[in-house]
Motif scaffolding. Structure first.
Motif, PDB file in Angstrom:
ATOM      1  N   ALA A 164       0.826  -1.202   0.000  1.00  0.00           N
ATOM      2  CA  ALA A 164       0.000   0.000   0.000  1.00  0.00           C
ATOM      3  C   ALA A 164       0.866   1.261   0.000  1.00  0.00           C
ATOM      4  N   GLY A 165       2.153   1.065   0.084  1.00  0.00           N
ATOM      5  CA  GLY A 165       3.064   2.210  -0.013  1.00  0.00           C
ATOM      6  C   GLY A 165       2.893   3.242   1.084  1.00  0.00           C
ATOM      7  N   GLY A 166       2.499   2.786   2.249  1.00  0.00           N
ATOM      8  CA  GLY A 166       2.384   3.718   3.365  1.00  0.00           C
ATOM      9  C   GLY A 166       1.144   4.586   3.325  1.00  0.00           C
ATOM     10  N   GLU A 167       0.259   4.332   2.362  1.00  0.00           N
ATOM     11  CA  GLU A 167      -0.952   5.143   2.258  1.00  0.00           C
ATOM     12  C   GLU A 167      -2.106   4.444   2.952  1.00  0.00           C
ATOM     13  N   THR A 168      -2.598   5.057   4.015  1.00  0.00           N
ATOM     14  CA  THR A 168      -3.697   4.463   4.764  1.00  0.00           C
ATOM     15  C   THR A 168      -4.915   4.239   3.880  1.00  0.00           C
ATOM     16  N   GLU A 169      -5.155   5.229   3.034  1.00  0.00           N
ATOM     17  CA  GLU A 169      -6.352   5.168   2.206  1.00  0.00           C
ATOM     18  C   GLU A 169      -6.314   3.949   1.285  1.00  0.00           C
ATOM     19  N   ILE A 170      -5.117   3.666   0.721  1.00  0.00           N
ATOM     20  CA  ILE A 170      -4.999   2.501  -0.156  1.00  0.00           C
ATOM     21  C   ILE A 170      -5.219   1.225   0.640  1.00  0.00           C
ATOM     22  N   GLY A 171      -4.679   1.179   1.839  1.00  0.00           N
ATOM     23  CA  GLY A 171      -4.888   0.022   2.705  1.00  0.00           C
ATOM     24  C   GLY A 171      -6.365  -0.217   2.970  1.00  0.00           C
ATOM     25  N   ARG A 172      -7.061   0.882   3.218  1.00  0.00           N
ATOM     26  CA  ARG A 172      -8.480   0.764   3.518  1.00  0.00           C
ATOM     27  C   ARG A 172      -9.258   0.284   2.291  1.00  0.00           C
ATOM     28  N   MET A 173      -8.905   0.874   1.131  1.00  0.00           N
ATOM     29  CA  MET A 173      -9.625   0.492  -0.087  1.00  0.00           C
ATOM     30  C   MET A 173      -9.352  -0.958  -0.446  1.00  0.00           C
ATOM     31  N   ALA A 174      -8.117  -1.396  -0.212  1.00  0.00           N
ATOM     32  CA  ALA A 174      -7.777  -2.786  -0.496  1.00  0.00           C
ATOM     33  C   ALA A 174      -8.626  -3.718   0.355  1.00  0.00           C
ATOM     34  N   ALA A 175      -8.807  -3.351   1.627  1.00  0.00           N
ATOM     35  CA  ALA A 175      -9.611  -4.187   2.515  1.00  0.00           C
ATOM     36  C   ALA A 175     -11.066  -4.186   2.086  1.00  0.00           C
ATOM     37  N   GLU A 176     -11.543  -3.018   1.663  1.00  0.00           N
ATOM     38  CA  GLU A 176     -12.929  -2.944   1.202  1.00  0.00           C
ATOM     39  C   GLU A 176     -13.133  -3.845  -0.012  1.00  0.00           C
ATOM     40  N   GLU A 177     -12.139  -3.839  -0.890  1.00  0.00           N
ATOM     41  CA  GLU A 177     -12.224  -4.644  -2.104  1.00  0.00           C
ATOM     42  C   GLU A 177     -12.333  -6.129  -1.760  1.00  0.00           C
ATOM     43  N   SER A 178     -11.579  -6.529  -0.726  1.00  0.00           N
ATOM     44  CA  SER A 178     -11.550  -7.952  -0.384  1.00  0.00           C
ATOM     45  C   SER A 178     -12.407  -8.278   0.820  1.00  0.00           C
ATOM     46  N   ARG A 179     -13.445  -7.487   1.015  1.00  0.00           N
ATOM     47  CA  ARG A 179     -14.296  -7.664   2.186  1.00  0.00           C
ATOM     48  C   ARG A 179     -14.820  -9.090   2.326  1.00  0.00           C
ATOM     49  N   ASP A 180     -15.235  -9.690   1.198  1.00  0.00           N
ATOM     50  CA  ASP A 180     -15.819 -11.031   1.250  1.00  0.00           C
ATOM     51  C   ASP A 180     -14.807 -12.050   1.731  1.00  0.00           C
ATOM     52  N   GLU A 181     -13.568 -11.929   1.206  1.00  0.00           N
ATOM     53  CA  GLU A 181     -12.540 -12.869   1.639  1.00  0.00           C
ATOM     54  C   GLU A 181     -12.239 -12.721   3.127  1.00  0.00           C
ATOM     55  N   LEU A 182     -12.217 -11.467   3.564  1.00  0.00           N
ATOM     56  CA  LEU A 182     -11.978 -11.220   4.992  1.00  0.00           C
ATOM     57  C   LEU A 182     -13.083 -11.847   5.829  1.00  0.00           C
ATOM     58  N   ALA A 183     -14.330 -11.693   5.330  1.00  0.00           N
ATOM     59  CA  ALA A 183     -15.468 -12.243   6.062  1.00  0.00           C
ATOM     60  C   ALA A 183     -15.332 -13.750   6.191  1.00  0.00           C
ATOM     61  N   ARG A 184     -14.885 -14.405   5.084  1.00  0.00           N
ATOM     62  CA  ARG A 184     -14.716 -15.853   5.123  1.00  0.00           C
ATOM     63  C   ARG A 184     -13.677 -16.248   6.179  1.00  0.00           C
ATOM     64  N   MET A 185     -12.665 -15.410   6.262  1.00  0.00           N
ATOM     65  CA  MET A 185     -11.568 -15.692   7.179  1.00  0.00           C
ATOM     66  C   MET A 185     -12.017 -15.712   8.635  1.00  0.00           C
ATOM     67  N   VAL A 186     -12.969 -14.852   8.973  1.00  0.00           N
ATOM     68  CA  VAL A 186     -13.352 -14.735  10.380  1.00  0.00           C
ATOM     69  C   VAL A 186     -14.660 -15.451  10.696  1.00  0.00           C
ATOM     70  N   THR A 187     -15.292 -16.059   9.691  1.00  0.00           N
ATOM     71  CA  THR A 187     -16.556 -16.739   9.948  1.00  0.00           C
ATOM     72  C   THR A 187     -16.322 -17.913  10.889  1.00  0.00           C
ATOM     73  N   GLY A 188     -17.167 -17.993  11.911  1.00  0.00           N
ATOM     74  CA  GLY A 188     -17.071 -19.118  12.842  1.00  0.00           C
ATOM     75  C   GLY A 188     -16.001 -18.947  13.898  1.00  0.00           C
ATOM     76  N   VAL A 189     -15.312 -17.829  13.868  1.00  0.00           N
ATOM     77  CA  VAL A 189     -14.301 -17.595  14.898  1.00  0.00           C
ATOM     78  C   VAL A 189     -14.946 -16.839  16.047  1.00  0.00           C
ATOM     79  N   ASP A 190     -14.659 -17.283  17.267  1.00  0.00           N
ATOM     80  CA  ASP A 190     -15.267 -16.625  18.420  1.00  0.00           C
ATOM     81  C   ASP A 190     -14.428 -15.455  18.918  1.00  0.00           C
ATOM     82  N   LEU A 191     -13.118 -15.644  18.851  1.00  0.00           N
ATOM     83  CA  LEU A 191     -12.246 -14.612  19.398  1.00  0.00           C
ATOM     84  C   LEU A 191     -11.123 -14.356  18.412  1.00  0.00           C
ATOM     85  N   VAL A 192     -11.048 -13.117  17.965  1.00  0.00           N
ATOM     86  CA  VAL A 192     -10.005 -12.749  17.010  1.00  0.00           C
ATOM     87  C   VAL A 192      -8.980 -11.860  17.720  1.00  0.00           C
ATOM     88  N   PHE A 193      -7.746 -12.281  17.653  1.00  0.00           N
ATOM     89  CA  PHE A 193      -6.672 -11.383  18.083  1.00  0.00           C
ATOM     90  C   PHE A 193      -6.116 -10.731  16.829  1.00  0.00           C
TER      91      PHE A 193
END
Lengths: 411, 405
Positions: A80-109
């Motif tokens: 992301a080259g140190g740009e917070t905004e790019i980091g945020r947009m990247a996460a928004e783009e991959s929201r579904d994948e992130l959701a899959r990652m945390v589905t069924g998890v009770d406690l996330v560190f």
């Protein structure tokens, strides 16, 4: 020392595992990925590990099994080259994948190094996704060195505000403070692993509360109850003692824990809910635990509000580890305090009615939080309480210098 | 002809009010004939916070000083300090008026007025206009009168203050029926005592670390180049210790006096000292290194702020006279070493001049009030015409203040 909690698989209680509590440690961004990589070496067997990054190269060398590259279209595997905004947009783009990652998890560190692009931008999004999926989110966030420049500091501050809004607990670890614990002759790897020690100790003590067979256990419900508020201030401290006076030594070492002496904690070390974990050797008895409980609850909280867990580790004797994690409630009795930084916008939520309602429900709370979450430096003026502030170069000179510079004072 | 004059010097400090009574005989003879001191109340960081208690302690001190001297004081030189003091530099430039290009008094007056008449914001008053030297056609000179040149330039360092805070102080003295002859900022008062004439000529920085404020003045070629006040003093060290060691203010003060040190050395890392030292209930060990760390952080920061404010003025070339530290906090051990580390210039603790015979007054915390007397003596000299003029100017200003009220 972290494997102490895990070395003894026999102590793992089958009954609790049947409840199917699932814990996951997710490192996000460059620094976060590295932290998870190193914790993996610490051999915490029952934790699921995952890393999230925008940078293909860092991900490729990570020994962690579950790896997710976000913002594939946006950054094409570059960082992301140190740009917070790019980091945020990247996460928004991959929201579904992130959701899959945390589905069924009770406690996330969530482990993140704030100040850069991916960590600062994507972590709040991930935390929010995890919450929506019903997980409890505890974030360990390192803050950049003072010398890294005001831009990184600002990005870190904004990201911290955003994280505090969505996480159940945010434990901050300023690099300036961590580095002070390091000896002059330590190599870079030693320095980094010492810094990581703070995180792995926190993760493993919560882990051992839930899983390790001990004198007193805490169930997930109680833990979740303790962390039911978001946005509050989180205290985090560790103590270690050995020898015949292990209890006293551990309490003393807890008292000197630099993370309890951050300027923002100085005014009040009281927490509304306190989680206290005591791990000792086979000789750990209830009287020792009680002594620790007395001392700690007097210092940080009242006994009624302390959630105590105690565990024995068969592999050691005359050694005591204390971990305290304190959460301050909105209805705390502390004086009204003014929030210094305007929080960065909470990442935009897409569609779904339920999420909107969730937000709405949280809104009135947040107003109160702003009153409480950030203790003002004015509380540390002592003798000069009722005089005009003595501002030079943006700092109030009436506040002790050692506090403004976060020097560690042992008394 | 020997003319006797009684002068009072009053310093309303943060920790104490000191009153000296001086007897001026003729031109160069000054005797201290009476002194008194009370614990100061209602003063914080050099500024009056409670007029009533500050008045009471000042009046007590004045009465006691008059009693000890056996005379009554009718006019007073008053020192002043506090963060509200500010200074800026101005220049005036005129073309020499006479046809033969010889500079006359009228030229000096014109150029001086030009430099001194800069308007101040509301609620601010001038305390001093300090002459920073003349330039004739760009060549610096001390006394241009009678010199030939086309252009005359003058530089002033103008000290100004918050009018309300100044009138508070004046009210305290006036409320006792005594008039204030002049008000002198602490840095100048202590500077003229702490540094010798020779040092002031060579270039020297005088730092007066008091209880509530730190006043500093830079001298070069015998004139004051720059003055300044920082609202940090010994009280801050005590407060830092009280907060850092979690002890009360009284004990922190005692710890500071007994064990305070301005630098940290690793030799006594694990050593502890006792809070009271008599093993009574509540006595507790305190780590030496914590005391040193807290003290050092504060002192270092203070010196760094001064360094920042003075910038390039601080160098071995500019300050061959080095740094002289005075004020009550100058008693803090190893302070000079800390100053040397921060400024990279030699430093020493001030000694009051030899004519001060009273052993009690030899201590560095009295340099301001002794400086007031010394200043008063020079002001009384009949040949110092410029000074007299300034005094009337001062009264004019103060009359303005009270008319304004």
């Amino acid at each position: 020392m972290d494997e102490l909690f895990t070395k003894n698989p026999i102590t793992k209680s089958e009954a609790i595992e049947d409840q199917g509590i699932s814990l996951k440690v997710i490192g996000i961004g460059g620094a976060g990925t590295n932290m998870v990589d190193r914790i993996k070496l610490d051999n915490l067997a029952d934790l699921h590990l995952a890393v999230v990054n925008t940078d293909r190269k860092t991900l490729a060398v990570s020994p962690v099994q579950e790896r997710l590259m976000i913002g594939r279209k946006l950054t094409r595997g570059l960082s992301a080259g140190g740009e917070t905004e790019i980091g945020r947009m990247a996460a928004e783009e991959s929201r579904d994948e992130l959701a899959r990652m945390v589905t069924g998890v009770d406690l996330v560190f969530l482990l993140v190094g704030l100040g850069g692009g991916t960590g600062s931008g994507a972590a709040p999004v991930l935390a929010q996704v995890a919450r929506e999926k019903g997980a409890m989110v505890i974030t360990f966030a390192t803050l950049p060195f003072h010398g890294e420049g005001s831009r990184r500091q600002e990005q870190a501050k904004d990201a911290l505000c955003a994280l505090r809004d969505v996480c159940h607990a945010v434990i901050t670890l300023p690099n300036d403070v961590l580095i002070r614990e390091i000896g002059e002759n330590d190599t870079l790897m030693e320095a980094l692993s010492k810094a990581d020690g703070w995180i792995s100790k926190g993760v493993s003590s919560i882990w051992s509360m839930l899983f390790a067979q001990g004198l007193i256990n805490v169930d997930f419900g109680a833990l979740k109850n303790a962390f039911h508020i978001t946005g509050g201030k989180t205290l985090y401290g560790l103590g270690y003692g050995e020898g015949y006076n292990a209890v006293e030594n551990a309490l003393k070492s807890l008292d000197q824990c630099p993370l309890l002496h951050l300027p923002e904690n100085y005014a009040s070390q009281k927490a509304d809910v306190l989680i206290l974990n005591v791990t000792g050797g086979t000789d750990l008895g209830m009287s020792q635990v009680n002594r620790i409980l007395d001392a700690v609850s007097e210092k940080f909280s009242s006994k009624e509000n302390t959630i105590l867990s105690a565990a024995q580790d068969a592999s050691m004797t005359r050694v005591i580890y204390i971990t305290v994690i304190g959460v301050s409630d909105l209805n705390g009795n502390g004086p009204a305090r003014i929030r210094k930084h305007t929080p960065a916008a909470v990442p935009v939520i897409h569609t779904e009615q339920a999420e909107k309602e969730l937000r709405k429900a949280r809104k009135p709370q947040r107003v109160d939080q702003e009153e409480f979450a950030f203790p003002s430096d004015r509380d540390n003026r002592g003798l000069f309480e009722d005089t005009e502030p003595n501002v030079y170069d943006g700092e109030d000179l009436d506040i002790p210098t050692f506090l403004r510079r976060s020097l560690k004072i042992t008394s | 002809m020997s003319q006797k004059k009684i002068i009072g010097a009053v310093e309303i400090g943060t920790s104490k009010v000191v009153v000296l009574v001086g007897e001026i005989l003729g031109r160069n003879s000054l005797n201290i004939i009476g002194m008194a001191q009370t614990t100061s109340m209602g003063v914080k960081k050099g500024e009056v916070t409670n007029l009533k208690s500050a008045s009471d302690s000042t009046h007590t001190a004045i009465v006691a000083a008059e009693k000890s001297a056996g005379v009554s004081i009718d006019s007073i030189y008053l020192s002043c300090s506090g963060r509200h003091l500010d200074g800026f530099s101005t220049t005036g430039k005129v073309a020499v008026s006479s046809s033969d290009n010889v500079i006359n008094r009228a030229d000096l007056q014109r150029v001086g007025e030009m430099a001194r008449t800069k308007a101040l914001p509301l609620q601010r008053v001038y305390i001093h206009h300090i002459l920073g030297g003349y330039k004739v056609d760009g060549q610096p000179t001390k006394n241009p009168l009678g010199m030939a040149g086309e252009q005359l330039e003058v530089q002033y360092w103008n000290v100004n203050a918050d009018q309300r805070k100044i009138s508070d102080q004046l009210h305290i003295i006036n409320g006792f029926g005594i008039k204030v002859d002049d008000m002198i900022i602490s840095s100048i008062a202590s500077g003229c005592v702490a540094a010798s004439e020779e040092e002031r000529d060579k270039g020297v920085l005088v730092i007066d670390i008091g209880c509530g404020t730190t006043d500093f003045a830079v001298y070069k070629d015998g004139i004051i180049l720059r003055t300044g006040v920082i609202g940090v003093g010994g009280d801050h060290i005590t407060n830092d210790l009280a907060i850092g060691l979690r002890i009360n203010y009284k004990n922190a003060e005692s710890i500071k006096h007994r064990f305070g040190k301005a630098i940290v050395d690793s030799s006594d890392k694990n050593d502890t000292v006792l809070l009271f030292g008599d093993l009574t209930i509540g006595d507790a060990p305190i780590s030496r290194s914590s005391i040193y760390k807290i003290t050092h952080a504060r002192v270092e920061e203070l010196f760094n702020i001064i360094h920042n404010k003075l910038g390039s003025l601080i160098s071995t070339q500019n300050l061959p006279g080095g740094i002289i530290i005075t004020g009550g906090s100058a008693r803090l051990p190893h302070l000079c070493e800390a100053a040397r580390q921060a400024f990279n210039v030699n430093a020493r603790v001030a000694q009051n001049p030899a004519w001060v015979t009273n052993p009690e007054l030899k201590a560095p915390e009295y340099s301001t009030v002794i400086g007031l007397l010394q200043y008063a003596m020079t002001a009384q000299r009949p040949d110092s015409g410029g000074r007299k003029k300034k005094n009337t100017g001062w009264f004019g200003k103060m009359a303005g203040i009270f008319a304004g009220n």
